[in-house]
Design a protein around this motif. Structure first.
Motif, PDB file in Angstrom:
ATOM      1  N   ILE A 111      -0.956  -6.309 -24.689  1.00 16.37           N
ATOM      2  CA  ILE A 111      -2.366  -6.005 -24.436  1.00 16.37           C
ATOM      3  C   ILE A 111      -2.506  -4.748 -23.580  1.00 16.37           C
ATOM      4  O   ILE A 111      -1.597  -4.355 -22.855  1.00 16.37           O
ATOM      5  CB  ILE A 111      -3.095  -7.174 -23.744  1.00 16.37           C
ATOM      6  N   THR A 112      -3.680  -4.132 -23.686  1.00 16.40           N
ATOM      7  CA  THR A 112      -4.072  -3.028 -22.826  1.00 16.40           C
ATOM      8  C   THR A 112      -5.563  -3.169 -22.534  1.00 16.40           C
ATOM      9  O   THR A 112      -6.232  -4.061 -23.078  1.00 16.40           O
ATOM     10  CB  THR A 112      -3.750  -1.664 -23.470  1.00 16.40           C
ATOM     11  N   THR A 113      -6.088  -2.301 -21.689  1.00 15.36           N
ATOM     12  CA  THR A 113      -7.493  -2.374 -21.305  1.00 15.36           C
ATOM     13  C   THR A 113      -8.413  -2.111 -22.496  1.00 15.36           C
ATOM     14  O   THR A 113      -8.069  -1.354 -23.404  1.00 15.36           O
ATOM     15  CB  THR A 113      -7.800  -1.372 -20.177  1.00 15.36           C
ATOM     16  N   GLY A 114      -9.593  -2.712 -22.491  1.00 18.54           N
ATOM     17  CA  GLY A 114     -10.566  -2.513 -23.552  1.00 18.54           C
ATOM     18  C   GLY A 114     -11.055  -1.086 -23.642  1.00 18.54           C
ATOM     19  O   GLY A 114     -11.484  -0.627 -24.692  1.00 18.54           O
ATOM     20  N   GLY A 115     -10.998  -0.329 -22.544  1.00 22.34           N
ATOM     21  CA  GLY A 115     -11.424   1.065 -22.555  1.00 22.34           C
ATOM     22  C   GLY A 115     -10.600   1.917 -23.498  1.00 22.34           C
ATOM     23  O   GLY A 115     -11.067   2.929 -24.011  1.00 22.34           O
ATOM     24  N   PHE A 116      -9.370   1.514 -23.760  1.00 16.67           N
ATOM     25  CA  PHE A 116      -8.501   2.231 -24.685  1.00 16.67           C
ATOM     26  C   PHE A 116      -9.065   2.185 -26.097  1.00 16.67           C
ATOM     27  O   PHE A 116      -8.849   3.092 -26.882  1.00 16.67           O
ATOM     28  CB  PHE A 116      -7.098   1.613 -24.649  1.00 16.67           C
ATOM     29  N   GLY A 117      -9.833   1.150 -26.417  1.00 22.69           N
ATOM     30  CA  GLY A 117     -10.384   0.996 -27.758  1.00 22.69           C
ATOM     31  C   GLY A 117     -11.380   2.060 -28.141  1.00 22.69           C
ATOM     32  O   GLY A 117     -11.515   2.409 -29.307  1.00 22.69           O
ATOM     33  N   LYS A 118     -12.103   2.621 -27.165  1.00 25.90           N
ATOM     34  CA  LYS A 118     -13.072   3.683 -27.458  1.00 25.90           C
ATOM     35  C   LYS A 118     -12.354   4.908 -28.013  1.00 25.90           C
ATOM     36  O   LYS A 118     -12.774   5.499 -28.990  1.00 25.90           O
ATOM     37  CB  LYS A 118     -13.862   4.022 -26.201  1.00 25.90           C
ATOM     38  N   ALA A 119     -11.243   5.283 -27.391  1.00 28.50           N
ATOM     39  CA  ALA A 119     -10.466   6.421 -27.885  1.00 28.50           C
ATOM     40  C   ALA A 119      -9.842   6.099 -29.229  1.00 28.50           C
ATOM     41  O   ALA A 119      -9.769   6.951 -30.115  1.00 28.50           O
ATOM     42  CB  ALA A 119      -9.397   6.792 -26.870  1.00 28.50           C
ATOM     43  N   ARG A 120      -9.394   4.854 -29.411  1.00 25.05           N
ATOM     44  CA  ARG A 120      -8.768   4.444 -30.669  1.00 25.05           C
ATOM     45  C   ARG A 120      -9.762   4.564 -31.812  1.00 25.05           C
ATOM     46  O   ARG A 120      -9.438   5.049 -32.879  1.00 25.05           O
ATOM     47  CB  ARG A 120      -8.281   3.000 -30.532  1.00 25.05           C
TER      48      ARG A 120
ATOM     49  N   GLN B 222     -11.678 -18.228 -31.292  1.00 28.83           N
ATOM     50  CA  GLN B 222     -11.795 -16.920 -31.927  1.00 28.83           C
ATOM     51  C   GLN B 222     -13.265 -16.605 -32.104  1.00 28.83           C
ATOM     52  O   GLN B 222     -14.059 -17.480 -32.466  1.00 28.83           O
ATOM     53  CB  GLN B 222     -11.091 -16.907 -33.284  1.00 28.83           C
ATOM     54  N   LEU B 223     -13.641 -15.361 -31.847  1.00 31.57           N
ATOM     55  CA  LEU B 223     -15.018 -14.896 -32.002  1.00 31.57           C
ATOM     56  C   LEU B 223     -15.059 -13.845 -33.107  1.00 31.57           C
ATOM     57  O   LEU B 223     -14.273 -12.899 -33.080  1.00 31.57           O
ATOM     58  CB  LEU B 223     -15.531 -14.276 -30.695  1.00 31.57           C
ATOM     59  N   ASP B 224     -15.973 -14.006 -34.060  1.00 31.02           N
ATOM     60  CA  ASP B 224     -16.082 -13.018 -35.127  1.00 31.02           C
ATOM     61  C   ASP B 224     -16.800 -11.761 -34.667  1.00 31.02           C
ATOM     62  O   ASP B 224     -16.578 -10.678 -35.196  1.00 31.02           O
ATOM     63  CB  ASP B 224     -16.793 -13.621 -36.342  1.00 31.02           C
ATOM     64  N   THR B 225     -17.694 -11.898 -33.700  1.00 30.94           N
ATOM     65  CA  THR B 225     -18.350 -10.724 -33.110  1.00 30.94           C
ATOM     66  C   THR B 225     -17.887 -10.615 -31.663  1.00 30.94           C
ATOM     67  O   THR B 225     -17.869 -11.604 -30.932  1.00 30.94           O
ATOM     68  CB  THR B 225     -19.890 -10.849 -33.153  1.00 30.94           C
ATOM     69  N   CYS B 226     -17.501  -9.417 -31.285  1.00 24.18           N
ATOM     70  CA  CYS B 226     -16.946  -9.206 -29.954  1.00 24.18           C
ATOM     71  C   CYS B 226     -18.038  -8.775 -28.982  1.00 24.18           C
ATOM     72  O   CYS B 226     -18.647  -7.729 -29.160  1.00 24.18           O
ATOM     73  CB  CYS B 226     -15.859  -8.144 -30.008  1.00 24.18           C
ATOM     74  N   SER B 227     -18.275  -9.598 -27.996  1.00 19.44           N
ATOM     75  CA  SER B 227     -19.232  -9.262 -26.937  1.00 19.44           C
ATOM     76  C   SER B 227     -18.578  -9.618 -25.597  1.00 19.44           C
ATOM     77  O   SER B 227     -19.048 -10.480 -24.872  1.00 19.44           O
ATOM     78  CB  SER B 227     -20.537 -10.027 -27.136  1.00 19.44           C
ATOM     79  N   CYS B 228     -17.483  -8.947 -25.322  1.00 20.43           N
ATOM     80  CA  CYS B 228     -16.688  -9.255 -24.145  1.00 20.43           C
ATOM     81  C   CYS B 228     -17.181  -8.461 -22.937  1.00 20.43           C
ATOM     82  O   CYS B 228     -17.506  -7.288 -23.068  1.00 20.43           O
ATOM     83  CB  CYS B 228     -15.224  -8.899 -24.393  1.00 20.43           C
ATOM     84  N   PRO B 229     -17.212  -9.085 -21.735  1.00 22.90           N
ATOM     85  CA  PRO B 229     -17.533  -8.317 -20.536  1.00 22.90           C
ATOM     86  C   PRO B 229     -16.440  -7.274 -20.295  1.00 22.90           C
ATOM     87  O   PRO B 229     -15.257  -7.542 -20.515  1.00 22.90           O
ATOM     88  CB  PRO B 229     -17.568  -9.359 -19.417  1.00 22.90           C
ATOM     89  N   SER B 230     -16.822  -6.063 -19.860  1.00 23.37           N
ATOM     90  CA  SER B 230     -15.871  -4.953 -19.811  1.00 23.37           C
ATOM     91  C   SER B 230     -14.691  -5.200 -18.878  1.00 23.37           C
ATOM     92  O   SER B 230     -13.570  -4.807 -19.178  1.00 23.37           O
ATOM     93  CB  SER B 230     -16.592  -3.661 -19.424  1.00 23.37           C
ATOM     94  N   VAL B 231     -14.879  -5.860 -17.739  1.00 23.91           N
ATOM     95  CA  VAL B 231     -13.779  -6.065 -16.794  1.00 23.91           C
ATOM     96  C   VAL B 231     -12.715  -6.978 -17.384  1.00 23.91           C
ATOM     97  O   VAL B 231     -11.529  -6.781 -17.157  1.00 23.91           O
ATOM     98  CB  VAL B 231     -14.296  -6.638 -15.456  1.00 23.91           C
ATOM     99  N   HIS B 232     -13.117  -7.966 -18.164  1.00 22.03           N
ATOM    100  CA  HIS B 232     -12.170  -8.920 -18.739  1.00 22.03           C
ATOM    101  C   HIS B 232     -12.042  -8.728 -20.245  1.00 22.03           C
ATOM    102  O   HIS B 232     -11.866  -9.672 -20.996  1.00 22.03           O
ATOM    103  CB  HIS B 232     -12.589 -10.349 -18.407  1.00 22.03           C
ATOM    104  N   SER B 233     -12.108  -7.474 -20.685  1.00 18.32           N
ATOM    105  CA  SER B 233     -12.016  -7.142 -22.092  1.00 18.32           C
ATOM    106  C   SER B 233     -10.733  -6.353 -22.329  1.00 18.32           C
ATOM    107  O   SER B 233     -10.478  -5.347 -21.674  1.00 18.32           O
ATOM    108  CB  SER B 233     -13.231  -6.303 -22.500  1.00 18.32           C
ATOM    109  N   PHE B 234      -9.936  -6.804 -23.303  1.00 16.49           N
ATOM    110  CA  PHE B 234      -8.644  -6.187 -23.568  1.00 16.49           C
ATOM    111  C   PHE B 234      -8.456  -5.998 -25.061  1.00 16.49           C
ATOM    112  O   PHE B 234      -9.259  -6.462 -25.862  1.00 16.49           O
ATOM    113  CB  PHE B 234      -7.517  -7.045 -22.981  1.00 16.49           C
ATOM    114  N   LEU B 235      -7.374  -5.310 -25.427  1.00 12.81           N
ATOM    115  CA  LEU B 235      -7.038  -5.044 -26.827  1.00 12.81           C
ATOM    116  C   LEU B 235      -5.628  -5.488 -27.128  1.00 12.81           C
ATOM    117  O   LEU B 235      -4.738  -5.317 -26.296  1.00 12.81           O
ATOM    118  CB  LEU B 235      -7.091  -3.532 -27.117  1.00 12.81           C
ATOM    119  N   PHE B 236      -5.420  -6.029 -28.340  1.00 11.86           N
ATOM    120  CA  PHE B 236      -4.068  -6.253 -28.835  1.00 11.86           C
ATOM    121  C   PHE B 236      -3.489  -4.893 -29.239  1.00 11.86           C
ATOM    122  O   PHE B 236      -4.178  -4.061 -29.788  1.00 11.86           O
ATOM    123  CB  PHE B 236      -4.061  -7.170 -30.057  1.00 11.86           C
ATOM    124  N   ILE B 237      -2.220  -4.703 -28.960  1.00 11.23           N
ATOM    125  CA  ILE B 237      -1.545  -3.450 -29.329  1.00 11.23           C
ATOM    126  C   ILE B 237      -0.565  -3.734 -30.463  1.00 11.23           C
ATOM    127  O   ILE B 237       0.102  -4.717 -30.467  1.00 11.23           O
ATOM    128  CB  ILE B 237      -0.785  -2.873 -28.111  1.00 11.23           C
TER     129      ILE B 237
END
Length: 169
Positions: free
Chosen positions: A46-55, A154-169
């Motif tokens: 995992i990595t931070t959810g902020g990485f997803g914006k660049a991805r 599992q959630l089909d729509t992602c509405s995660c709070p930013s502090v506790h939001s991560f990404l699978f790598i």
């Protein structure tokens, strides 16, 4: 399975010998019988959810990748155990690790390119796991930051709070 024998019983108040047999799950890719092991036993990266914006910006330029975005999903996990190494991340790109706390619920998004095109799942998402099974995760950028969590849903729509939001790598 591993077994041991007692060569000498403890004396003079010595501690009792540990269990003579230990069993562990299959953590290799294949069992000795040739069956594929469950992906849930492989640690999720995992990595931070902020990485997803660049991805997303990088992938948007490639029209062939746009189909994958319709297949993204999120998984909620409850953090069970965290190594102390998560609190001692000194690099700017690892500050997100200090927000990890045992007992908290986190949300991890599965999106391209981590999404496997055949199974439509991310490795380590726990999709094949039993209820309350402990699953392993590893933070990218700090090998000392890892732990266990339980899959909640599992959630089909992602509405995660930013502090506790991560990404699978």
């Amino acid at each position: 399975v591993r077994r041991r024998q007692i060569l000498q019983e403890p004396r003079n108040g010595g501690e009792a010998c540990p269990a003579l047999e230990e069993r562990a799950g299959c953590v290799e890719y294949w069992t000795q019988q040739g069956a594929e092991c469950k992906q849930s036993l492989i640690p999720a990266l995992i990595t931070t959810g902020g990485f997803g914006k660049a991805r997303k910006k990088r992938a948007a330029a490639d029209a062939n990748l746009l189909d994958y975005f319709g297949c993204r999903y999120c998984v909620e996990f409850q953090l069970v155990a965290i190594t102390p190494g998560c609190l001692h991340s000194h690099h700017p790109y690892t500050h997100w690790m200090q927000y990890l706390r045992e007992g908290h619920t986190v949300c991890v998004e599965c999106q391209h390119p981590a999404l496997d095109s055949r199974s439509l799942h991310c490795s380590g998402d726990g999709s094949g796991s039993k209820k309350n099974q402990l699953l392993h995760w590893q933070a990218i950028g700090n090998p000392q930051c890892k732990g266990t969590w339980k899959r909640i849903r599992q959630l089909d729509t992602c509405s995660c709070p930013s502090v506790h939001s991560f990404l699978f790598i």
